[in-house]
Design a protein around this motif. Structure first.
Motif, mmCIF file in Angstrom:
data_model
loop_
_atom_site.group_PDB
_atom_site.id
_atom_site.type_symbol
_atom_site.label_atom_id
_atom_site.label_comp_id
_atom_site.label_asym_id
_atom_site.label_seq_id
_atom_site.Cartn_x
_atom_site.Cartn_y
_atom_site.Cartn_z
ATOM 1 N N VAL A 273 0.840 -1.188 0.000
ATOM 2 C CA VAL A 273 0.000 0.000 0.000
ATOM 3 C C VAL A 273 0.878 1.242 0.000
ATOM 4 O O VAL A 273 2.100 1.159 0.015
ATOM 5 C CB VAL A 273 -0.931 0.007 1.242
ATOM 6 C CG1 VAL A 273 -1.901 -1.152 1.187
ATOM 7 C CG2 VAL A 273 -0.117 -0.048 2.518
ATOM 8 N N GLU A 303 -9.190 3.388 2.169
ATOM 9 C CA GLU A 303 -10.028 2.578 1.278
ATOM 10 C C GLU A 303 -9.229 1.437 0.652
ATOM 11 O O GLU A 303 -9.729 0.312 0.523
ATOM 12 C CB GLU A 303 -10.635 3.461 0.180
ATOM 13 C CG GLU A 303 -11.663 4.462 0.704
ATOM 14 C CD GLU A 303 -12.342 5.223 -0.411
ATOM 15 O OE1 GLU A 303 -12.633 4.598 -1.451
ATOM 16 O OE2 GLU A 303 -12.567 6.437 -0.247
ATOM 17 N N THR A 304 -7.978 1.712 0.294
ATOM 18 C CA THR A 304 -7.146 0.675 -0.322
ATOM 19 C C THR A 304 -6.822 -0.433 0.668
ATOM 20 O O THR A 304 -6.873 -1.620 0.333
ATOM 21 C CB THR A 304 -5.841 1.282 -0.863
ATOM 22 O OG1 THR A 304 -6.152 2.282 -1.829
ATOM 23 C CG2 THR A 304 -4.970 0.215 -1.506
ATOM 24 N N GLU A 307 -10.004 -2.443 1.028
ATOM 25 C CA GLU A 307 -10.380 -3.121 -0.212
ATOM 26 C C GLU A 307 -9.482 -4.311 -0.508
ATOM 27 O O GLU A 307 -9.933 -5.321 -1.053
ATOM 28 C CB GLU A 307 -10.340 -2.130 -1.373
ATOM 29 C CG GLU A 307 -10.884 -2.680 -2.676
ATOM 30 C CD GLU A 307 -10.969 -1.624 -3.763
ATOM 31 O OE1 GLU A 307 -11.509 -1.928 -4.830
ATOM 32 O OE2 GLU A 307 -10.497 -0.493 -3.518
ATOM 33 N N THR A 308 -8.190 -4.206 -0.162
ATOM 34 C CA THR A 308 -7.254 -5.296 -0.436
ATOM 35 C C THR A 308 -7.310 -6.391 0.619
ATOM 36 O O THR A 308 -6.554 -7.356 0.545
ATOM 37 C CB THR A 308 -5.810 -4.757 -0.532
ATOM 38 O OG1 THR A 308 -5.483 -4.033 0.669
ATOM 39 C CG2 THR A 308 -5.656 -3.848 -1.726
#
Length: 620
Positions: A273, A303-304, A307-308
Motif C-alpha cells: 500500500v 479505502e485501499t 479493499e485489499t
C-alpha cells in the motif's frame, strides 16, 4: 418432501453460508433432505425437537432464544441458524425458543449435516465448536496476507549486506565502501559496538555542502549513538520509530549485535500500500495548506487497505501512524511559527488514537502536559499552539472532538501537578460523573515533546488504580449500561437514522464494550499498555484472563472492525458520510451470522466481569 419445493430450497441454500460453498450436486442432495416446520406467532419449539435433531435455518419470520433464567440469548431472523450447539447434547435444551412472528423453518437432519462437516472443509470451519474459532477462520486469509508484511519481525526483511567502517576511516573510503556494498548508509563501529551511522544524505549535507575534506575521518560527520531497533520488533514499530526520530535507516540489533539495516526505501518497496509514501510526504510539507491537500490521499489509503483485505488490526495501526504524522508535523510547524516553547511540555493523544485504533474518519482526542504552572504569557503561547494544531488537524480530516477533549480546552492544557490532581480525583475518590472525563483520558500515549511527563502521569495512574477494587467495579458497571445487540435483527436496540432506517451503532454497542473490557483487565494487571493486543497479553501475564480468552476477545474485535471498515468504505465510494451506524438489512448473511458469534462473546465476558469485579448495583 414435495418435489415442487426443491428448486426453491436449492436456490435459497445457495445464498446461505456455508452451504453456498457446496457443488450444485451436493446442494441438490442437501435440499432433498431438508424438513420444513411452521411455527405460529407465540408458539414454542419444544426442546426435545431441537436437542440432537439437526441444524435449523430461519427461512421466514423471527424467533427468540431465552436462557433458563429467561434472559434474552438472541433474536434470530431470515437466514439465521440455530441448533448446532445442541447436536451432541443429552437431556434438556440450553434455551427455549419461541416464534415472535409467524415463522417458517428449514431443518437439516443431524446425520446429513455431520456428513457435510466431515467431507467439506468450508462447512467444517464454519461449524467449529467455539465462536472464536469461527471468527478466526473468517479472518485467516486477510491476516495471512498482511501478517507477512506489517506484523512480521524486522529480522525477516533486514538487509544484512553492511558497509562497516571505523570512526577514523576517511570520508572518501566510507563513500567507496557504501558504493561497493550498494548501501545508502555505513555503520561506524568500535569493535562489535555501534557508535555511529553516516548516510548518503549526510554526505551531501555535512560533507559537500559544508566543504569538508574527504580525507577527514568520518567521525566528523557521523550521527553518534544512532537510533536502533530490535530484530524482533514488528515492521509497524519500525515505521513508527522512523517517524518519531525522523530517520530513514535503522540499524537492527539481535542478541546485542548489529546484524543488518532496515531502510525506509526497503519498506516502501515491500509495502503493498501507499501508507509509507504518505507518511514521508507528510513530513515534507511546509504549511497547513500543503498538509490539507493530502486529505484525499489519506482517505485513499484507508479505502485501499480495506479493499485489499488487510487485517483490521493492521489497518488501524497504519492509519494511526498516518494520524501521528499529521499531528507531529503540525506541532513542528506550530513551533516554527510561534517560536520555541517557553517550558518543557508533552503533547499526548488519547482515546482511539492512543490505542492505535484509528480508522477512515476518526476524530481527535489530545491534551498538553506542562512541566510547571504557566504564567499568563506562557499560557497564551500554549493556547495558540493548541489551536494551531487542533484546528489544523480538523482541516486535515480529523474532526474536533464533540466533547472538546482536546488541548484547546483550557482544562486539558495544564501543568503536570494539575493532571495528577485530576487523576487522583477521578480514581481515588471516584464519582459516576467523572467517568465522562476518565473514559477518554485512561487511554493516553505520548506523541511529542518531553516523554517523561507522560511517563509520570501513567505511573501515577497505575499507583492510584492498584488494588482499587471499587474503581474497577465502577468502570465495569458503567460499561454494562450498554449491551451488545444480540437481537438486533428484529426490533431490538435499534435506532433510526436520517433515512428512517433501523440501525445499530457498531462502535457503541460492540467495539467500545471490548475496549472497556481490555482496559479493565489491563488496570487489574497493573499494566500501562494502551493497545488492545498488549493490554490483553498483560492481562494473561497477570493471571486475569486465560490465553484462550485473549484469543477469543481479539478475534471478536478484529471481525467487528472488519465489518465496520467494509461498510465505511462502501459509504465513501457512494459519496456518503461514513459513520459507525449500520442497517442490519445491509449486512451480508455471512456478516450477520458471525457478528452474532462476536456479540455472544462480548455478552459472556461482560457477565464474567460483573461477577469478578462485584459490579452489580455499584451505579444506581
Amino acid at each position: 418432501m414435495e418435489q415442487s419445493l426443491l428448486p426453491n430450497i436449492f436456490d435459497y441454500l445457495s445464498t446461505v453460508d456455508p452451504f453456498d460453498h457446496l457443488t450444485a450436486e451436493a446442494r441438490n442432495a442437501l435440499a432433498s433432505s431438508v424438513d420444513i416446520l411452521y411455527l405460529m406467532k407465540g408458539e414454542a419449539l419444544d426442546g426435545h425437537k431441537i436437542v440432537g435433531q439437526g441444524l435449523f435455518i430461519v427461512r421466514l419470520g423471527a424467533v427468540e432464544q431465552c436462557n433458563p433464567d429467561r434472559s434474552l440469548r438472541a433474536r434470530l431472523a431470515d437466514g439465521d441458524l440455530f441448533g448446532f450447539s445442541q447436536l451432541h447434547r443429552n437431556g434438556a435444551c440450553d434455551y427455549t425458543l419461541t416464534a415472535i412472528e409467524n415463522t417458517l423453518l428449514y431443518r437439516i437432519p443431524k446425520q446429513v449435516l455431520m456428513q457435510l462437516i466431515e467431507e467439506i472443509p468450508a462447512v467444517r470451519d464454519h461449524f467449529a465448536a467455539q465462536e472464536s474459532v469461527r471468527l478466526a477462520s473468517t479472518a485467516a486469509m486477510a491476516e495471512a496476507a498482511d501478517e507477512a508484511m506489517y506484523l512480521r519481525p524486522v529480522s525477516e526483511v533486514t538487509n544484512r549486506n553492511l558497509a562497516l567502517v571505523s570512526a577514523s576511516t576517511p570520508i572518501r573510503d566510507v563513500a567507496q565502501a557504501m558504493v561497493a556494498q550498494h548501501r545508502s548508509s555505513a555503520l561506524v563501529m568500535a569493535g562489535d559496538q555501534l557508535v555511529g551511522i553516516v548516510t548518503d544524505r549526510d554526505m551531501t549535507k555535512r560533507v559537500i555542502a559544508e566543504g569538508i575534506a574527504t580525507t577527514e575521518p568520518v567521525e566528523m560527520v557521523m550521527t553518534r549513538d544512532p537510533q536502533i531497533i530490535d530484530g524482533q520488533s514488528s515492521l509497524i514499530e519500525a515505521i513508527e520509530a522512523m517517524m518519531l526520530h525522523n530517520v530513514r535507516s535503522l540499524p537492527v540489533i539481535e542478541q546485542g549485535k548489529v546484524t543488518g539495516v532496515l531502510t525506509a526505501t526497503s519498506l516502501v518497496e515491500k509495502s503493498q500500500v501507499q501508507a509509507v509514501f504518505l507518511i514521508n510526504r507528510i513530513y515534507r510539507q511546509e504549511s497547513l495548506a500543503q498538509l490539507k491537500a493530502l486529505l484525499p490521499q489519506r482517505q485513499a489509503v484507508f479505502e485501499t487497505l480495506v479493499e485489499t483485505g488487510m487485517h483490521a488490526r493492521s489497518v488501524q495501526q497504519l492509519m494511526a501512524l498516518v494520524a501521528d504524522a499529521f499531528n507531529k508535523r503540525l506541532l513542528q510547524l506550530g513551533e516554527q511559527a510561534l517560536g520555541a516553547a517557553p517550558m518543557p511540555y508533552a503533547w499526548f493523544v488519547a482515546g482511539s488514537q492512543a490505542r492505535n485504533e484509528i480508522h477512515g474518519f476518526s476524530d481527535q482526542d489530545n491534551g498538553l502536559i506542562l512541566a510547571r504552572e504557566p504564567d499568563p504569557e506562557e499560557k497564551d503561547y500554549f493556547r495558540r499552539l493548541a489551536e494551531f494544531v487542533c484546528y489544523g488537524l480538523a482541516e486535515c480530516g480529523y474532526s474536533l472532538c464533540p466533547g472538546h477533549m482536546m488541548a484547546t480546552n483550557p482544562r486539558w492544557c495544564v501543568s503536570l501537578d494539575q493532571w495528577l490532581a485530576y487523576y487522583r480525583e477521578w480514581i481515588v475518590h471516584p464519582e459516576p460523573q467523572a467517568l465522562l472525563d476518565i473514559s477518554v483520558f485512561l487511554d493516553v500515549r505520548f506523541l511529542y515533546g518531553q516523554a517523561e511527563l507522560v511517563d509520570v502521569l501513567k505511573h501515577k495512574l497505575t499507583t492510584y488504580t492498584r488494588g482499587n477494587r471499587r474503581f474497577l467495579a465502577i468502570l465495569v458497571a458503567n460499561s454494562l449500561r450498554v449491551s451488545p445487540p444480540l437481537g438486533m435483527f428484529r426490533q431490538f436496540v435499534l435506532a433510526k437514522d436520517g433515512e428512517n432506517r433501523s440501525v445499530f451503532n457498531i462502535k457503541k454497542q460492540a467495539l467500545s464494550l471490548l475496549v472497556d473490557l481490555a482496559r479493565i483487565y489491563a488496570l487489574a494487571a497493573e499494566s500501562r499498555e494502551t493497545e488492545m493486543t498488549k493490554r490483553l497479553q498483560a492481562a494473561v501475564d497477570g493471571g486475569i484472563i486465560s490465553p484462550a480468552s485473549r484469543q477469543e476477545l481479539l478475534e471478536a474485535f478484529s471481525f467487528i472492525n472488519q465489518v465496520r471498515f467494509r461498510h465505511q468504505r462502501i459509504a465513501m465510494q457512494r459519496g456518503e458520510t461514513a459513520s459507525h451506524t449500520i442497517a442490519p438489512a445491509l449486512l451480508t448473511q455471512f456478516e450477520r451470522n458471525h457478528l452474532k458469534d462476536a456479540f455472544r462473546i462480548i455478552a459472556r465476558y461482560q457477565e464474567a466481569a460483573q461477577q469478578r469485579f462485584h459490579a452489580r448495583g455499584v451505579l444506581r
